[in-house]
Scaffold this motif. Structure first.
Motif, PDB file in Angstrom:
ATOM      1  N   ILE A   1       0.645  -1.028  -0.077  1.00 49.59           N
ATOM      2  CA  ILE A   1       0.194  -0.047  -0.059  1.00 49.59           C
ATOM      3  C   ILE A   1       0.907   1.245  -0.056  1.00 49.59           C
ATOM      4  O   ILE A   1       0.650   2.170  -0.638  1.00 49.59           O
ATOM      5  CB  ILE A   1      -0.812   0.119   1.303  1.00 49.59           C
ATOM      6  N   GLU A   2       1.752   1.400   0.803  1.00 48.36           N
ATOM      7  CA  GLU A   2       2.948   2.476   0.908  1.00 48.36           C
ATOM      8  C   GLU A   2       3.504   2.666  -0.621  1.00 48.36           C
ATOM      9  O   GLU A   2       3.562   3.845  -0.987  1.00 48.36           O
ATOM     10  CB  GLU A   2       3.793   2.343   1.830  1.00 48.36           C
ATOM     11  N   SER A   3       3.928   1.467  -1.208  1.00 51.62           N
ATOM     12  CA  SER A   3       4.581   1.495  -2.382  1.00 51.62           C
ATOM     13  C   SER A   3       3.549   2.301  -3.384  1.00 51.62           C
ATOM     14  O   SER A   3       3.872   3.178  -4.475  1.00 51.62           O
ATOM     15  CB  SER A   3       4.864   0.186  -2.846  1.00 51.62           C
ATOM     16  N   ALA A   4       2.177   1.939  -3.279  1.00 53.71           N
ATOM     17  CA  ALA A   4       1.428   2.472  -4.240  1.00 53.71           C
ATOM     18  C   ALA A   4       1.142   3.908  -3.954  1.00 53.71           C
ATOM     19  O   ALA A   4       1.030   4.643  -4.990  1.00 53.71           O
ATOM     20  CB  ALA A   4      -0.066   1.733  -4.149  1.00 53.71           C
ATOM     21  N   LYS A   5       1.187   4.383  -2.814  1.00 52.11           N
ATOM     22  CA  LYS A   5       1.137   5.683  -2.731  1.00 52.11           C
ATOM     23  C   LYS A   5       2.312   6.439  -2.959  1.00 52.11           C
ATOM     24  O   LYS A   5       2.004   7.671  -3.554  1.00 52.11           O
ATOM     25  CB  LYS A   5       0.899   5.913  -0.987  1.00 52.11           C
ATOM     26  N   ILE A   6       3.610   5.923  -2.795  1.00 48.70           N
ATOM     27  CA  ILE A   6       4.693   6.478  -3.449  1.00 48.70           C
ATOM     28  C   ILE A   6       4.552   6.712  -4.983  1.00 48.70           C
ATOM     29  O   ILE A   6       5.003   8.020  -5.537  1.00 48.70           O
ATOM     30  CB  ILE A   6       6.015   6.124  -2.965  1.00 48.70           C
ATOM     31  N   ASP A   7       4.075   5.816  -5.657  1.00 49.52           N
ATOM     32  CA  ASP A   7       4.042   5.823  -7.015  1.00 49.52           C
ATOM     33  C   ASP A   7       2.661   6.708  -7.572  1.00 49.52           C
ATOM     34  O   ASP A   7       2.378   6.906  -8.596  1.00 49.52           O
ATOM     35  CB  ASP A   7       3.699   4.427  -7.574  1.00 49.52           C
ATOM     36  N   GLY A   8       1.936   7.310  -6.467  1.00 43.82           N
ATOM     37  CA  GLY A   8       0.967   8.216  -6.867  1.00 43.82           C
ATOM     38  C   GLY A   8      -0.588   7.707  -7.084  1.00 43.82           C
ATOM     39  O   GLY A   8      -1.213   8.418  -7.744  1.00 43.82           O
ATOM     40  N   ALA A   9      -0.669   6.410  -6.688  1.00 41.46           N
ATOM     41  CA  ALA A   9      -1.839   5.771  -7.027  1.00 41.46           C
ATOM     42  C   ALA A   9      -2.896   6.090  -6.040  1.00 41.46           C
ATOM     43  O   ALA A   9      -2.702   6.472  -4.937  1.00 41.46           O
ATOM     44  CB  ALA A   9      -1.683   4.137  -6.715  1.00 41.46           C
ATOM     45  N   SER A  10      -4.224   6.521  -6.468  1.00 40.45           N
ATOM     46  CA  SER A  10      -5.267   6.843  -5.612  1.00 40.45           C
ATOM     47  C   SER A  10      -5.789   5.727  -5.005  1.00 40.45           C
ATOM     48  O   SER A  10      -5.145   4.439  -4.992  1.00 40.45           O
ATOM     49  CB  SER A  10      -6.305   7.181  -6.591  1.00 40.45           C
ATOM     50  N   HIS A  11      -6.629   6.040  -3.899  1.00 40.82           N
ATOM     51  CA  HIS A  11      -7.257   4.991  -3.163  1.00 40.82           C
ATOM     52  C   HIS A  11      -7.826   3.870  -4.071  1.00 40.82           C
ATOM     53  O   HIS A  11      -7.933   2.819  -3.710  1.00 40.82           O
ATOM     54  CB  HIS A  11      -8.326   5.558  -2.146  1.00 40.82           C
ATOM     55  N   PHE A  12      -8.719   4.443  -4.964  1.00 34.99           N
ATOM     56  CA  PHE A  12      -9.340   3.476  -5.622  1.00 34.99           C
ATOM     57  C   PHE A  12      -8.772   2.622  -6.653  1.00 34.99           C
ATOM     58  O   PHE A  12      -8.916   1.401  -6.765  1.00 34.99           O
ATOM     59  CB  PHE A  12     -10.392   4.237  -6.924  1.00 34.99           C
ATOM     60  N   THR A  13      -7.484   3.212  -7.261  1.00 36.02           N
ATOM     61  CA  THR A  13      -6.440   2.282  -7.924  1.00 36.02           C
ATOM     62  C   THR A  13      -5.888   1.271  -7.130  1.00 36.02           C
ATOM     63  O   THR A  13      -5.717   0.151  -7.536  1.00 36.02           O
ATOM     64  CB  THR A  13      -5.538   3.294  -8.789  1.00 36.02           C
ATOM     65  N   THR A  14      -5.471   1.628  -5.973  1.00 33.12           N
ATOM     66  CA  THR A  14      -4.924   0.836  -4.867  1.00 33.12           C
ATOM     67  C   THR A  14      -5.869  -0.244  -4.599  1.00 33.12           C
ATOM     68  O   THR A  14      -5.677  -1.487  -4.592  1.00 33.12           O
ATOM     69  CB  THR A  14      -4.423   1.344  -3.571  1.00 33.12           C
ATOM     70  N   PHE A  15      -7.136  -0.058  -4.269  1.00 27.10           N
ATOM     71  CA  PHE A  15      -8.139  -0.884  -3.862  1.00 27.10           C
ATOM     72  C   PHE A  15      -8.599  -1.947  -5.263  1.00 27.10           C
ATOM     73  O   PHE A  15      -8.345  -3.145  -5.019  1.00 27.10           O
ATOM     74  CB  PHE A  15      -9.501  -0.384  -3.473  1.00 27.10           C
ATOM     75  N   TRP A  16      -8.849  -1.621  -6.362  1.00 27.36           N
ATOM     76  CA  TRP A  16      -9.146  -2.346  -7.501  1.00 27.36           C
ATOM     77  C   TRP A  16      -8.035  -3.028  -8.098  1.00 27.36           C
ATOM     78  O   TRP A  16      -8.392  -4.094  -8.447  1.00 27.36           O
ATOM     79  CB  TRP A  16      -9.762  -1.261  -8.628  1.00 27.36           C
ATOM     80  N   ARG A  17      -6.636  -2.613  -8.184  1.00 22.37           N
ATOM     81  CA  ARG A  17      -5.677  -3.252  -8.807  1.00 22.37           C
ATOM     82  C   ARG A  17      -4.960  -4.168  -7.640  1.00 22.37           C
ATOM     83  O   ARG A  17      -4.245  -5.188  -8.284  1.00 22.37           O
ATOM     84  CB  ARG A  17      -4.589  -2.276  -9.612  1.00 22.37           C
ATOM     85  N   LEU A  18      -4.888  -3.996  -6.458  1.00 20.67           N
ATOM     86  CA  LEU A  18      -3.909  -4.433  -5.587  1.00 20.67           C
ATOM     87  C   LEU A  18      -4.728  -5.264  -4.600  1.00 20.67           C
ATOM     88  O   LEU A  18      -4.629  -6.594  -4.426  1.00 20.67           O
ATOM     89  CB  LEU A  18      -3.115  -3.399  -5.115  1.00 20.67           C
ATOM     90  N   ILE A  19      -5.950  -4.546  -3.978  1.00 23.24           N
ATOM     91  CA  ILE A  19      -6.390  -5.285  -2.982  1.00 23.24           C
ATOM     92  C   ILE A  19      -7.203  -6.058  -3.247  1.00 23.24           C
ATOM     93  O   ILE A  19      -7.284  -7.244  -2.654  1.00 23.24           O
ATOM     94  CB  ILE A  19      -6.992  -4.268  -1.824  1.00 23.24           C
ATOM     95  N   MET A  20      -8.092  -5.919  -4.292  1.00 26.94           N
ATOM     96  CA  MET A  20      -9.001  -6.814  -4.781  1.00 26.94           C
ATOM     97  C   MET A  20      -8.598  -8.362  -5.249  1.00 26.94           C
ATOM     98  O   MET A  20      -8.953  -9.288  -4.809  1.00 26.94           O
ATOM     99  CB  MET A  20     -10.085  -6.260  -5.536  1.00 26.94           C
ATOM    100  N   PRO A  21      -7.384  -8.330  -6.072  1.00 22.24           N
ATOM    101  CA  PRO A  21      -6.848  -9.451  -6.423  1.00 22.24           C
ATOM    102  C   PRO A  21      -6.268 -10.189  -5.387  1.00 22.24           C
ATOM    103  O   PRO A  21      -6.261 -11.367  -5.290  1.00 22.24           O
ATOM    104  CB  PRO A  21      -5.704  -8.985  -7.511  1.00 22.24           C
TER     105      PRO A  21
END
Length: 311
Positions: A204-224
């Motif tokens: 999650i922290e890496s996604a934030k550093i890369d500029g990912a929004s909460h929705f992008t983090t949720f849909w592309r990382l957390i859901m899978p």
């Protein structure tokens, strides 16, 4: 000149202890079941399958044989039994006491699929917010949602029925969808939040550093990564909605929107007519839940045990 020997290089490989070798050969390692436990589980499974076997056998027997002898007689004398598939044909194609099981089968899918998918999507968003987002009152709201798990669903049936009657939703599919979505939401949020809490925060922290929004983090990382928990709740919700009788009777009733459980309950008339169709109709009713569970069972244990042990 001195020679430096790197650890593990050139050194003889450590041989496994004799106890480990014996456990490997016998298959009795840590966590393995003993022989009495295996025998007990096999006996329990056989006893559990006996009613299903009797239901299946009786579903292919005509009415006279069902009423005159038990289903086990067909096992001992299979060639003297008048096997027939007419029960299934009659159940799926004709109206029995005003009930068409084929239409009810389709209605059950119309009710169950949205009532399973919609709570998963909403609860996944909520679980992400409870796990990875900081906001005031988060823990208090989560405790309230978990507390709803101990409240019986039956206490909400009469108020819901009055509200649906006032706005004209009684007897429609949205009425039963909303009821099952509301009843299943607390458990879905609890299961998904418990699972998401075990996911590594570094992602999650890496996604934030890369500029990912909460929705992008949720849909592309957390859901899978949450597929096991999603499948576990999907099994629970699907089986609960598919086998529900009380809510379906109250909010849908009998008619064009009748589902399988209501149709099965009304299949046998007061005079006993249609009794021979109950085994075949019952087997049609349990066939889909069996397929769903067997298809998703590999995710079931992973999803239900997630978050139970940390360390």
């Amino acid at each position: 000149m001195s020679t430096t020997v790197q650890p593990g290089v050139g050194a003889p490989e450590a041989k496994p202890p004799a106890q480990v070798l014996r456990q490997t050969k016998t298959g009795m390692g840590p966590g393995s079941a003993t022989l009495p436990v295996k025998i007990f589980i096999i006996v329990l499974c056989v006893l559990w399958m006996i009613p299903v076997l009797g239901l299946l056998i009786n579903s292919f027997r005509p009415r006279d044989e069902q009423l005159s002898s038990g289903w086990w007689t067909a096992i001992f004398s299979p060639f003297s039994t008048g096997w027939t598939i007419q029960n299934y044909v009659q159940v799926l194609t004709t109206d029995n006491a005003g009930v068409n099981m084929g239409t009810a089968f389709i209605n059950s899918f119309v009710v169950t699929v949205p009532a399973t998918v919609i709570p998963i999507l909403i609860a996944a968003f909520a679980a992400y917010a409870f796990t990875f987002m900081q906001w005031r009152g988060r823990d208090i709201v989560f405790i309230i949602i978990v507390g709803l798990l101990v409240v019986p669903n039956q206490v909400a049936l009469v108020p819901l029925l009055k509200i649906y009657g006032a706005i004209g939703l009684t007897g429609t599919f949205p009425a039963i969808w909303l009821a099952h979505i509301g009843f299943g939401m607390p458990l879905a949020i609890y299961i998904l939040r418990s699972y998401m809490a075990t996911l590594p925060l570094a992602i999650i922290e890496s996604a934030k550093i890369d500029g990912a929004s909460h929705f992008t983090t949720f849909w592309r990382l957390i859901m899978p990564m949450s597929v096991p928990a999603l499948a576990s709740f999907a099994i629970f919700q699907f089986l609960w909605v598919w086998n529900d009788l009380l809510a379906a009777l109250l909010f849908l009733g009998r008619g064009d929107n009748t589902i399988l459980t209501v149709a099965l309950q009304g299949l046998q008339g007061q005079t006993g007519a249609g009794r021979e169709l109950i085994p075949s109709a019952g087997f049609v009713t349990i066939l889909v839940p069996l397929i769903v569970f067997l298809s998703l069972q590999r995710f079931f244990i992973r999803g239900m045990t997630a978050g139970a042990v940390k360390g």
